[in-house]
Design a protein around this motif. Structure first.
Motif, mmCIF file in Angstrom:
data_model
loop_
_atom_site.group_PDB
_atom_site.id
_atom_site.type_symbol
_atom_site.label_atom_id
_atom_site.label_comp_id
_atom_site.label_asym_id
_atom_site.label_seq_id
_atom_site.Cartn_x
_atom_site.Cartn_y
_atom_site.Cartn_z
ATOM 1 N N ALA A 135 35.946 -14.191 15.923
ATOM 2 C CA ALA A 135 36.498 -13.777 14.486
ATOM 3 C C ALA A 135 36.137 -14.737 13.444
ATOM 4 N N LYS A 136 36.859 -15.926 13.594
ATOM 5 C CA LYS A 136 36.869 -17.046 12.913
ATOM 6 C C LYS A 136 35.391 -17.367 12.418
ATOM 7 N N LEU A 137 34.556 -17.542 13.468
ATOM 8 C CA LEU A 137 33.116 -17.996 13.404
ATOM 9 C C LEU A 137 32.582 -17.045 12.566
ATOM 10 N N GLN A 138 32.660 -15.844 12.676
ATOM 11 C CA GLN A 138 32.083 -14.789 12.015
ATOM 12 C C GLN A 138 32.410 -14.741 10.541
ATOM 13 N N GLU A 139 33.713 -14.961 10.602
ATOM 14 C CA GLU A 139 34.193 -15.127 9.121
ATOM 15 C C GLU A 139 33.377 -16.384 8.236
ATOM 16 N N LEU A 140 33.246 -17.334 9.045
ATOM 17 C CA LEU A 140 32.487 -18.449 8.433
ATOM 18 C C LEU A 140 30.938 -18.393 8.368
ATOM 19 N N GLY A 141 30.488 -17.031 8.754
ATOM 20 C CA GLY A 141 29.001 -16.961 8.596
ATOM 21 C C GLY A 141 28.278 -17.278 9.764
ATOM 22 N N TYR A 142 28.599 -17.547 10.960
ATOM 23 C CA TYR A 142 27.885 -18.002 12.086
ATOM 24 C C TYR A 142 27.602 -16.329 12.829
ATOM 25 N N GLU A 143 26.488 -16.290 13.205
ATOM 26 C CA GLU A 143 26.001 -15.162 14.071
ATOM 27 C C GLU A 143 26.650 -15.506 15.763
ATOM 28 N N VAL A 144 27.477 -14.603 16.122
ATOM 29 C CA VAL A 144 28.106 -14.940 17.385
ATOM 30 C C VAL A 144 27.568 -13.822 18.233
ATOM 31 N N VAL A 145 27.114 -14.252 19.559
ATOM 32 C CA VAL A 145 26.722 -13.379 20.668
ATOM 33 C C VAL A 145 27.848 -13.387 21.553
ATOM 34 N N ASP A 146 28.297 -12.408 22.075
ATOM 35 C CA ASP A 146 29.423 -12.239 23.118
ATOM 36 C C ASP A 146 28.764 -11.860 24.305
ATOM 37 N N TYR A 147 28.883 -12.919 25.281
ATOM 38 C CA TYR A 147 28.368 -12.556 26.604
ATOM 39 C C TYR A 147 29.610 -12.037 27.771
ATOM 40 N N GLY A 148 30.748 -11.776 26.913
ATOM 41 C CA GLY A 148 31.953 -11.355 28.008
ATOM 42 C C GLY A 148 32.713 -12.452 28.686
ATOM 43 N N THR A 149 33.551 -11.972 29.328
ATOM 44 C CA THR A 149 33.932 -10.746 29.692
ATOM 45 C C THR A 149 34.790 -10.058 28.254
ATOM 46 N N ASN A 150 35.090 -8.925 28.276
ATOM 47 C CA ASN A 150 35.504 -8.303 27.317
ATOM 48 C C ASN A 150 36.911 -7.509 27.449
ATOM 49 N N SER A 151 37.917 -8.397 28.474
ATOM 50 C CA SER A 151 39.217 -7.718 28.871
ATOM 51 C C SER A 151 39.870 -8.901 29.519
ATOM 52 N N THR A 152 41.060 -8.513 29.763
ATOM 53 C CA THR A 152 41.905 -9.523 30.539
ATOM 54 C C THR A 152 41.853 -9.156 32.086
ATOM 55 N N GLU A 153 41.124 -8.200 32.535
ATOM 56 C CA GLU A 153 40.795 -7.913 33.818
ATOM 57 C C GLU A 153 40.293 -9.052 34.609
ATOM 58 N N SER A 154 40.827 -9.382 35.681
ATOM 59 C CA SER A 154 40.174 -10.604 36.625
ATOM 60 C C SER A 154 38.768 -10.476 36.782
ATOM 61 N N VAL A 155 38.015 -11.535 36.541
ATOM 62 C CA VAL A 155 36.575 -11.368 36.820
ATOM 63 C C VAL A 155 36.513 -12.940 37.444
ATOM 64 N N ASP A 156 35.085 -13.134 37.819
ATOM 65 C CA ASP A 156 34.618 -14.465 38.157
ATOM 66 C C ASP A 156 33.886 -15.140 37.131
ATOM 67 N N TYR A 157 34.290 -16.325 36.800
ATOM 68 C CA TYR A 157 33.827 -17.015 35.539
ATOM 69 C C TYR A 157 32.323 -17.402 35.657
ATOM 70 N N PRO A 158 31.980 -17.733 37.002
ATOM 71 C CA PRO A 158 30.406 -18.114 37.131
ATOM 72 C C PRO A 158 29.386 -17.110 36.749
ATOM 73 N N ASP A 159 29.821 -15.785 36.883
ATOM 74 C CA ASP A 159 28.852 -14.696 36.292
ATOM 75 C C ASP A 159 28.764 -14.698 34.936
ATOM 76 N N TYR A 160 29.620 -15.282 33.818
ATOM 77 C CA TYR A 160 29.535 -15.318 32.729
ATOM 78 C C TYR A 160 29.020 -16.682 32.097
ATOM 79 N N ALA A 161 29.375 -17.882 33.098
ATOM 80 C CA ALA A 161 28.630 -18.929 32.542
ATOM 81 C C ALA A 161 27.145 -18.943 32.905
ATOM 82 N N PHE A 162 26.602 -18.307 33.703
ATOM 83 C CA PHE A 162 25.274 -18.117 34.193
ATOM 84 C C PHE A 162 24.630 -17.426 33.022
ATOM 85 N N VAL A 163 25.199 -16.351 32.607
ATOM 86 C CA VAL A 163 24.457 -15.557 31.535
ATOM 87 C C VAL A 163 24.334 -16.337 30.196
#
Length: 146
Positions: free
Chosen positions: A20-48
């Motif tokens: 949110a802060k970066l978007q307020e500053l005018g940066y384009e932000v691409v969100d590769y997730g995860t999009n919740s606090t439900e447990s996930v494996d970080y390598p999946d998101y790191a690789f993307v």
């Protein structure tokens, strides 16, 4: 400038704040997730995230997990990535100036406003291109080829 951002479940709240802060500053932000606090494996998101940085779909990456360590290790498994786990603005500046890092990582307990400053510093700091730094980076690249 386009910034990719990825996180695990523990990094989700901080990611949302930074995004949110970066978007307020005018940066384009691409969100590769995860999009919740439900447990996930970080390598999946790191690789993307890392793949999108290498493919130049984004200019830089931001990676967040519980400590910042695991996700940085995973990012660094992708050829062409130089991800640094940093704790402060000074380290963010050094990793860009000296290492030409393309992803910055930190832990979910990083102060929210400091995290934003870390990212801003990281993306605004140019690589020095000093011969000694180029030589060292080339050694890393050569080793990746083995």
């Amino acid at each position: 400038m386009k910034i990719g951002i990825a996180n695990d479940h523990r990094g989700f709240p901080l990611k949302e704040y930074i995004k949110a802060k970066l978007q307020e500053l005018g940066y384009e932000v691409v969100d590769y997730g995860t999009n919740s606090t439900e447990s996930v494996d970080y390598p999946d998101y790191a690789f993307v995230l890392s793949t999108n940085v290498v493919d130049k779909n984004v200019d830089y990456g931001v990676a967040i997990c519980g400590s910042g360590i695991g996700i940085s290790i995973a990012c660094n498994k992708v050829k062409g990535i130089r991800c640094a786990k940093v704790s402060n603005v000074e380290e963010a500046r050094y990793t860009r100036e000296d290492n030409d890092s393309n992803i910055v990582a930190f832990g979910e307990k990083t102060d929210k406003d400091e995290a934003v400053e870390i990212v801003k510093t990281f993306v605004k700091t140019p690589f020095t291109n000093l011969e000694k730094h180029v030589r060292r980076i080339n050694k890393i690249k050569e080793y990746e080829e083995k």
